[in-house]
Motif scaffolding. Sequence first.
Motif, mmCIF file in Angstrom:
data_model
loop_
_atom_site.group_PDB
_atom_site.id
_atom_site.type_symbol
_atom_site.label_atom_id
_atom_site.label_comp_id
_atom_site.label_asym_id
_atom_site.label_seq_id
_atom_site.Cartn_x
_atom_site.Cartn_y
_atom_site.Cartn_z
ATOM 1 N N VAL A 17 6.344 -39.577 56.578
ATOM 2 C CA VAL A 17 5.821 -38.850 55.427
ATOM 3 C C VAL A 17 5.006 -37.666 55.932
ATOM 4 O O VAL A 17 4.046 -37.842 56.693
ATOM 5 C CB VAL A 17 4.960 -39.758 54.532
ATOM 6 C CG1 VAL A 17 4.340 -38.961 53.392
ATOM 7 C CG2 VAL A 17 5.805 -40.898 53.977
ATOM 8 N N ASN A 18 5.380 -36.466 55.518
ATOM 9 C CA ASN A 18 4.692 -35.258 55.967
ATOM 10 C C ASN A 18 3.331 -35.115 55.274
ATOM 11 O O ASN A 18 3.174 -35.466 54.110
ATOM 12 C CB ASN A 18 5.531 -34.022 55.648
ATOM 13 C CG ASN A 18 6.813 -33.964 56.447
ATOM 14 O OD1 ASN A 18 6.839 -34.342 57.607
ATOM 15 N ND2 ASN A 18 7.879 -33.488 55.828
ATOM 16 N N GLY A 19 2.388 -34.573 56.015
ATOM 17 C CA GLY A 19 1.124 -34.161 55.411
ATOM 18 C C GLY A 19 0.221 -35.278 54.954
ATOM 19 O O GLY A 19 -0.640 -35.067 54.086
ATOM 20 N N LEU A 20 0.358 -36.492 55.518
ATOM 21 C CA LEU A 20 -0.498 -37.591 55.068
ATOM 22 C C LEU A 20 -1.961 -37.335 55.417
ATOM 23 O O LEU A 20 -2.859 -37.585 54.609
ATOM 24 C CB LEU A 20 -0.036 -38.904 55.693
ATOM 25 C CG LEU A 20 -0.769 -40.158 55.211
ATOM 26 C CD1 LEU A 20 -0.583 -40.355 53.717
ATOM 27 C CD2 LEU A 20 -0.295 -41.395 55.973
ATOM 28 N N ALA A 47 9.979 -30.641 62.241
ATOM 29 C CA ALA A 47 9.610 -29.301 62.714
ATOM 30 C C ALA A 47 10.213 -28.213 61.837
ATOM 31 O O ALA A 47 9.614 -27.149 61.638
ATOM 32 C CB ALA A 47 10.069 -29.118 64.156
ATOM 33 N N THR A 48 11.391 -28.475 61.283
ATOM 34 C CA THR A 48 12.073 -27.483 60.455
ATOM 35 C C THR A 48 11.420 -27.313 59.093
ATOM 36 O O THR A 48 11.300 -26.212 58.571
ATOM 37 C CB THR A 48 13.554 -27.879 60.260
ATOM 38 O OG1 THR A 48 14.171 -28.000 61.540
ATOM 39 C CG2 THR A 48 14.296 -26.836 59.441
ATOM 40 N N ASN A 49 10.958 -28.419 58.513
ATOM 41 C CA ASN A 49 10.519 -28.394 57.115
ATOM 42 C C ASN A 49 9.028 -28.560 56.903
ATOM 43 O O ASN A 49 8.518 -28.271 55.820
ATOM 44 C CB ASN A 49 11.238 -29.500 56.330
ATOM 45 C CG ASN A 49 12.734 -29.287 56.312
ATOM 46 O OD1 ASN A 49 13.227 -28.342 55.734
ATOM 47 N ND2 ASN A 49 13.469 -30.185 56.957
ATOM 48 N N ASN A 50 8.311 -29.028 57.937
ATOM 49 C CA ASN A 50 6.922 -29.406 57.723
ATOM 50 C C ASN A 50 6.026 -28.228 57.366
ATOM 51 O O ASN A 50 5.156 -28.329 56.507
ATOM 52 C CB ASN A 50 6.381 -30.096 58.980
ATOM 53 C CG ASN A 50 5.255 -31.051 58.662
ATOM 54 O OD1 ASN A 50 5.081 -31.451 57.514
ATOM 55 N ND2 ASN A 50 4.493 -31.412 59.664
ATOM 56 N N SER A 68 6.837 -35.067 50.684
ATOM 57 C CA SER A 68 7.835 -34.544 51.616
ATOM 58 C C SER A 68 7.926 -35.489 52.801
ATOM 59 O O SER A 68 6.931 -36.098 53.191
ATOM 60 C CB SER A 68 7.430 -33.144 52.072
ATOM 61 O OG SER A 68 8.215 -32.705 53.151
ATOM 62 N N TYR A 69 9.115 -35.621 53.344
ATOM 63 C CA TYR A 69 9.288 -36.537 54.463
ATOM 64 C C TYR A 69 10.386 -36.037 55.397
ATOM 65 O O TYR A 69 11.258 -35.257 54.994
ATOM 66 C CB TYR A 69 9.608 -37.949 53.968
ATOM 67 C CG TYR A 69 10.573 -37.998 52.795
ATOM 68 C CD1 TYR A 69 11.959 -38.015 52.978
ATOM 69 C CD2 TYR A 69 10.087 -38.023 51.493
ATOM 70 C CE1 TYR A 69 12.831 -38.054 51.899
ATOM 71 C CE2 TYR A 69 10.948 -38.067 50.396
ATOM 72 C CZ TYR A 69 12.323 -38.083 50.608
ATOM 73 O OH TYR A 69 13.181 -38.116 49.543
ATOM 74 N N ALA A 70 10.292 -36.483 56.639
ATOM 75 C CA ALA A 70 11.307 -36.147 57.642
ATOM 76 C C ALA A 70 12.118 -37.398 57.958
ATOM 77 O O ALA A 70 11.574 -38.509 57.986
ATOM 78 C CB ALA A 70 10.648 -35.618 58.908
ATOM 79 N N ALA A 122 -5.581 -25.744 59.281
ATOM 80 C CA ALA A 122 -5.015 -25.793 60.635
ATOM 81 C C ALA A 122 -3.703 -26.565 60.678
ATOM 82 O O ALA A 122 -2.968 -26.497 61.664
ATOM 83 C CB ALA A 122 -6.015 -26.424 61.614
ATOM 84 N N SER A 123 -3.389 -27.285 59.609
ATOM 85 C CA SER A 123 -2.123 -28.019 59.564
ATOM 86 C C SER A 123 -0.946 -27.100 59.260
ATOM 87 O O SER A 123 0.207 -27.531 59.310
ATOM 88 C CB SER A 123 -2.198 -29.126 58.495
ATOM 89 O OG SER A 123 -2.270 -28.570 57.196
ATOM 90 N N VAL A 124 -1.228 -25.841 58.934
ATOM 91 C CA VAL A 124 -0.174 -24.876 58.587
ATOM 92 C C VAL A 124 -0.210 -23.730 59.595
ATOM 93 O O VAL A 124 -1.255 -23.076 59.754
ATOM 94 C CB VAL A 124 -0.367 -24.323 57.160
ATOM 95 C CG1 VAL A 124 0.765 -23.372 56.794
ATOM 96 C CG2 VAL A 124 -0.470 -25.456 56.153
ATOM 97 N N ASN A 125 0.899 -23.485 60.273
ATOM 98 C CA ASN A 125 0.931 -22.447 61.311
ATOM 99 C C ASN A 125 0.469 -21.088 60.785
ATOM 100 O O ASN A 125 -0.241 -20.344 61.470
ATOM 101 C CB ASN A 125 2.341 -22.320 61.889
ATOM 102 C CG ASN A 125 2.716 -23.502 62.766
ATOM 103 O OD1 ASN A 125 1.838 -24.166 63.312
ATOM 104 N ND2 ASN A 125 3.997 -23.778 62.889
#
Length: 491
Positions: A189-192, A298-301, A267-269, A396-399
Amino acid sequence: MKDHFYKQILDYSPIGLIYQRIIVNEHGIPEDFEFLMVNKVVETLLRRPATQIVGLRASQFFSDDQESFLQWREEFANPGDHEPGSEKTVFLKSFKRWFRINMVGVEKNYRTIFLTDVSNEVTKINHLETELKHYSKNAETRQKKEEELRVLSYRDALTGLGNRRLYDKEQKKLDREANYPITLIMADVNGLKLANDGFGHEAGDALLLKFSAILKAECPADACIARVGGDEFLILLAKTDGKKAKALIDRLNSLNSKLEVNHLILSYALGFSVKTHTTQNMEDIYREAEERMYRHKATNNSKMRSQSVDLILASLFEKYHSEKLHARRVSILSKSLAGELGFPPEAVVQVGLAGLLHDIGKIGINDEILNKQGQIDVFERMEMEKHSELGHRILASVNDYLEIADYILAHHERWDGKGYPKGLKAAEIPEVSRILALAEAYDAMTNKRSYNRELSKLEAISELQACAGKQFDPEYAKVFVERVLKSPWPQ
């Protein structure tokens, strides 16, 4: 920089971590402990900020509860190396909670402790064990209760799915040629952490529960679905080839990033691998599924996290209209000052965005503190001061926001080094952070806030001048007053 990096890793851990020193008397007998470091999870579990834990001795921390102190001393008194992986469950009376404790002896007289709240698990198990005693004369009922207890030991307490123990058991049972091909799907799960930091653990739990419901609905009834980490899930499917696995992945991805849970995007990978013959090792299948999952992540996060930041900011502004107005004014003032200081156009835009985002960390501050009328006390101020670090973690979690995250972290630093969270001084403070500090202070002084009175423009300018060289960059303060506010610098 390295220490800050490691601190971030520890704070992002889903498990509480305590590092303590054993204090021995002249005969080498342990008599107390000093807390040297705790992470964010421990602050939550023990309901104390790190500043009220680190540096204290256990006897001071448990000063009102001798029983809890004695239990702490009993569990951690051995000053020698501790067997790695040792695990105990203890009840600390001070907190009325059960904790699972794993201990590691890093070196003599020092102990690393991993702390997990297991009160719910213990309550359920104790309840079932009590029922077993009650029904001890009824063999059929007892058998049923024993089965409930067995099932509980294989289940994740939050989601009701299997846990790591169940996965390991099922993987060994299914790894037979008669069950080939076996598909292993790994999901994350992305962004937990972003959810937990921005909205609290209840929001993170809601994401996990929603994702669990999706897995239950989309996976075959005989699939083994297990939550094996904070945000990690494994799915085992017997007699399932790559084509069937791809069809399931496609169904799951059809819902990916299209659901919102409490203002957060779910969202999840996903990644999968298939075992088709006995020569393949399940560990290799696991690694291949993991690699594919991380490539997907890495593509969607980044896109998902950026959307989540937008939702967090929108949620903050929705809850506190005054914060929305404050952020917009700080953004305008910051852009103006950056322009007057000669920043290039693209940098001026960046400064304006930093102004809009500067208080995003307040989403994690208690509502009672943000809404309090009148002055906040010292403990409330300590809580409020966490917002710059929290804002940094969120961004910081977002490039795309990495640079802005550093500006947000430092926007309450002071020119004289007496600010927070790092105590940076003068030129150590990023230029954009110095701009934000001026813009925010001026807007806070000249607009009614819950904890101070509104000042006139002249009164605020007088405050800026008095604090130039102390709280603010003296050069920036003068430019701000003369060129942005269009007022003479007081003589």
